[in-house]
Structure formats: C-alpha cells, structure tokens
Design a protein around this motif. Structure first.
Motif, mmCIF file in Angstrom:
data_model
loop_
_atom_site.group_PDB
_atom_site.id
_atom_site.type_symbol
_atom_site.label_atom_id
_atom_site.label_comp_id
_atom_site.label_asym_id
_atom_site.label_seq_id
_atom_site.Cartn_x
_atom_site.Cartn_y
_atom_site.Cartn_z
ATOM 1 N N ASP A 200 0.855 -1.159 0.026
ATOM 2 C CA ASP A 200 0.037 -0.103 0.063
ATOM 3 C C ASP A 200 0.875 1.268 0.103
ATOM 4 O OD1 ASP A 200 -2.192 -1.425 0.015
ATOM 5 O OD2 ASP A 200 -3.002 -0.946 1.825
ATOM 6 N N ASP A 232 -5.289 6.552 2.366
ATOM 7 C CA ASP A 232 -6.190 5.896 2.883
ATOM 8 C C ASP A 232 -7.633 6.100 2.027
ATOM 9 O OD1 ASP A 232 -8.433 5.446 5.119
ATOM 10 O OD2 ASP A 232 -6.647 4.486 5.906
ATOM 11 N N ALA A 233 -7.887 7.349 1.925
ATOM 12 C CA ALA A 233 -8.900 7.687 1.097
ATOM 13 C C ALA A 233 -8.992 7.203 -0.304
ATOM 14 C CB ALA A 233 -9.382 9.279 1.318
ATOM 15 N N ARG A 236 -9.670 3.438 -0.506
ATOM 16 C CA ARG A 236 -11.243 3.354 -0.288
ATOM 17 C C ARG A 236 -11.910 3.653 -1.596
ATOM 18 N NH1 ARG A 236 -11.802 1.948 4.898
ATOM 19 N NH2 ARG A 236 -10.047 2.695 6.515
ATOM 20 N N ALA A 237 -11.619 4.992 -2.092
ATOM 21 C CA ALA A 237 -12.459 5.469 -3.409
ATOM 22 C C ALA A 237 -12.137 4.337 -4.392
ATOM 23 C CB ALA A 237 -11.893 6.840 -3.914
ATOM 24 N N LYS A 238 -11.219 3.602 -4.283
ATOM 25 C CA LYS A 238 -11.068 2.572 -5.305
ATOM 26 C C LYS A 238 -11.336 1.040 -5.064
ATOM 27 C CE LYS A 238 -7.171 5.022 -7.693
ATOM 28 N NZ LYS A 238 -8.197 5.423 -8.872
ATOM 29 N N GLY A 239 -12.003 1.045 -3.825
ATOM 30 C CA GLY A 239 -12.684 -0.191 -3.313
ATOM 31 C C GLY A 239 -11.933 -0.963 -2.536
ATOM 32 N N GLU A 240 -10.969 -0.392 -2.173
ATOM 33 C CA GLU A 240 -9.765 -1.580 -1.411
ATOM 34 C C GLU A 240 -9.947 -1.011 -0.143
ATOM 35 O OE1 GLU A 240 -6.247 -2.414 -2.698
ATOM 36 O OE2 GLU A 240 -6.972 -2.823 -4.832
ATOM 37 N N GLU A 241 -9.623 -2.066 0.842
ATOM 38 C CA GLU A 241 -9.589 -1.736 2.108
ATOM 39 C C GLU A 241 -7.949 -1.596 2.743
ATOM 40 O OE1 GLU A 241 -10.737 -1.423 6.124
ATOM 41 O OE2 GLU A 241 -12.163 -1.545 4.424
ATOM 42 N N PRO A 242 -7.742 -0.193 2.886
ATOM 43 C CA PRO A 242 -6.468 0.324 3.087
ATOM 44 C C PRO A 242 -5.721 -0.792 4.393
ATOM 45 C CG PRO A 242 -7.790 2.186 3.354
ATOM 46 C CD PRO A 242 -8.740 1.015 3.290
ATOM 47 N N ASN A 261 -2.673 5.415 10.110
ATOM 48 C CA ASN A 261 -4.044 4.852 9.982
ATOM 49 C C ASN A 261 -4.496 3.713 10.693
ATOM 50 O OD1 ASN A 261 -2.717 2.833 8.534
ATOM 51 N ND2 ASN A 261 -3.966 2.972 6.769
#
Ligand code: SD4
Length: 285
Positions: A200, A232-233, A236-242, A261
């Motif tokens: 990540d 982090d955002a 998430r916006a790309k559908g992944e859990e950070p 985070n």
C-alpha cells in the motif's frame, strides 16, 4: 538537531544517535548507529538479525539510506546472511551506478566489502516460522520497519531497515528500500519515511508525497497527516480496504511530525539535541 525514528524498538538507537551527534559524529554515522542498534538486537523480530523469515524459512532483509544534500542513495533488497543491511546499503551511496543491489548481487557485494556471512534465523524466529507454517492459510503478521530521519544544520538524511513481511514470498520486496515510497530526503526541504504494508505504501509513493507537501509549505505534521489520509481515502475510493501505514517526517529546520492509519503508532524523537522521548500518533495525527 532533530532525530525521529519509528516504533519503540528505536528508543535505544535514538539515544545512541543523539550522543553520537553531540560528540560531533557525522549525520550518516549517527543514523547508521541508530538503525544498526535495532538490526543487531535479537529481541526485535522484524529487522535484521532474528528477523522473521520468508515462507522458505530464510531471513531476507531490505534497507536504504538517502542523503538529502545531493539525493544520493544506497539500497539493498532480499539480502541474506548479513546482520546490518543498512551498512551494506551505505557502501553504495556515492556510486554513479549500481546504487541498488538485490539478492545474490547484494550478498556478493557485501562479502567483497568485508561483511561477514552469518545465519540470521534465530531459534526463536525458527520456532515462530514452524508454528506459522503449520497453519493454513498463511497470514501476514504486523511487522515493524525501523526508519530514522535526522535534520541538522540544513542537512536532512533518511534510512530504513526491515526483514519485511513474515512469510513473504522468496524475493518479495516492500517499500522500505525504495526511494520514494519507503524514504525520501532533500536537504532543501525535509525528509520522510514510512512503515507498514509496503504494497500500500508503494501505491501512494508515501515518503516522496510528504516531502513534496512540505516543499509546498505544509508543516511536517500537516504533510504527514494529509499524505496518510489521502492515501487511505484514495484506496477506499478505489474499493480497497487500506492496510496499515504510518509515517514520520521532519523539515530542514528540525520541526517534525508523524501520522498513522492504525490505532497507535509509537515513535521516538530527540529535538534540539534534548533527551529522547516516545510519542504516540493516533487517528491520522
Ligand atoms: C514492508 N514496510 O516490507 C515493510 C514492513 C513494515 O511495519 O514496515 N512493517 O512492507
């Protein structure tokens, strides 16, 4: 003079680095002292000697060091059998080419430079590996990289060292030896380094992002917080859990910051040459 380093395990190393600087040591020497103190300590299973191994039961280490004066860097990845990966990385720092060596080539170079080959897997780390191997499916455990930054008299340098994720694939490399994601230093601006799940951290080129934000006028704290929140955002916006990531930052004047985070990210600071203290970042702060 400001020294900042990741995780509680860096407490003693930061004290040693502070003493070294107060006694007139060069920044590089002080920073390597800090990192090496963690690499050599067999109580820490995520860096150097006694690091947790890859899925084949072999300890493979990644490390880097960057000099913000000239942007020179040295890095190694997948280095086996050498206790201080950062010391090997440092031997590459002023090369014109060949600044980043991996695997067999990194070990060959280390031996040519006189580093001693040693077994890195301790009995305790082997026991943990055997236990983990017996479980299905294999899981990556939380894993801490030692990162250190020093800013003094208009100079900024950064270094990292890790044995990477427990049970990683043979040859897997994380962010830690990568200039950009894992660390960055520019003496005209500041320095930053990251710890956490490399896959990540690489997606956000996190350390370079922080130094760029400092260059645009943000304080190290605001730059650290913004970069961690933004990545982090974005994930998430790309559908992944950070996954977990935490950062430390310093500017050329010695102001510092840290962000994460995860629930708690302990880090160590010595400011203005003062005593070392542990702080805890929480909730992006
Ligand atoms: C890696 N970033 O290899 C390292 C591991 C780490 O805190 O820092 N863990 O992905």
């Amino acid at each position: 003079m400001t020294i900042i380093a990741t995780w509680k395990m860096a407490l003693n190393g930061t004290k040693l680095a502070r003493e070294a600087l107060l006694n007139g040591a060069a920044l590089e020497e002080a920073l390597i002292t800090l990192i090496k103190d963690v690499e050599m300590n067999e109580d820490f299973h995520s860096v150097g000697y006694s690091g947790l191994p890859n899925e084949d039961g072999v300890v493979e280490c990644d490390a880097a060091i960057m000099n913000g004066d000239n942007l020179h860097f040295g890095a190694v990845a997948g280095l086996r059998n050498i206790r201080s990966a950062v010391s090997v990385a440092y031997t590459l720092i002023d090369n014109e080419y060949n600044n980043f060596l991996v695997g067999e080539g990194a070990l060959k170079h280390a031996k040519e430079m006189g580093f001693k080959e040693e077994e890195m897997l301790t009995d305790e780390a082997k026991k943990l590996w055997l236990e983990e191997r017996a479980k299905k499916p294999k899981v990556y455990k939380g894993h801490d990289t030692v990162c250190g930054l020093i800013a003094e008299k208009g100079r900024c340098i950064a270094a990292t060292s890790t044995s990477g994720l427990f049970m990683k694939k043979v040859g897997r490399v994380g962010d830690s030896p990568l200039v950009g994601p894992g660390l960055y230093a520019d003496s005209e601006v500041g320095a930053a380094a990251a710890t956490g799940v490399g896959e990540d951290i690489i997606k956000g080129t996190l350390s370079y992002a922080i130094v760029s934000l400092i260059a645009s006028g943000l304080s190290p704290q605001d730059a650290a917080t913004k970069s961690v929140m933004d990545l982090d955002a974005k994930l998430r916006a790309k559908g992944e859990e950070p996954r977990d990531f935490s950062v430390i930052a310093v500017n050329k004047d010695g102001a510092w910051g840290a962000a994460t985070n995860i629930a708690e990210f302990p880090f160590i600071v010595s400011e203005d040459g003062g005593e070392t203290a542990m702080y805890i970042a929480r909730d992006f702060g």
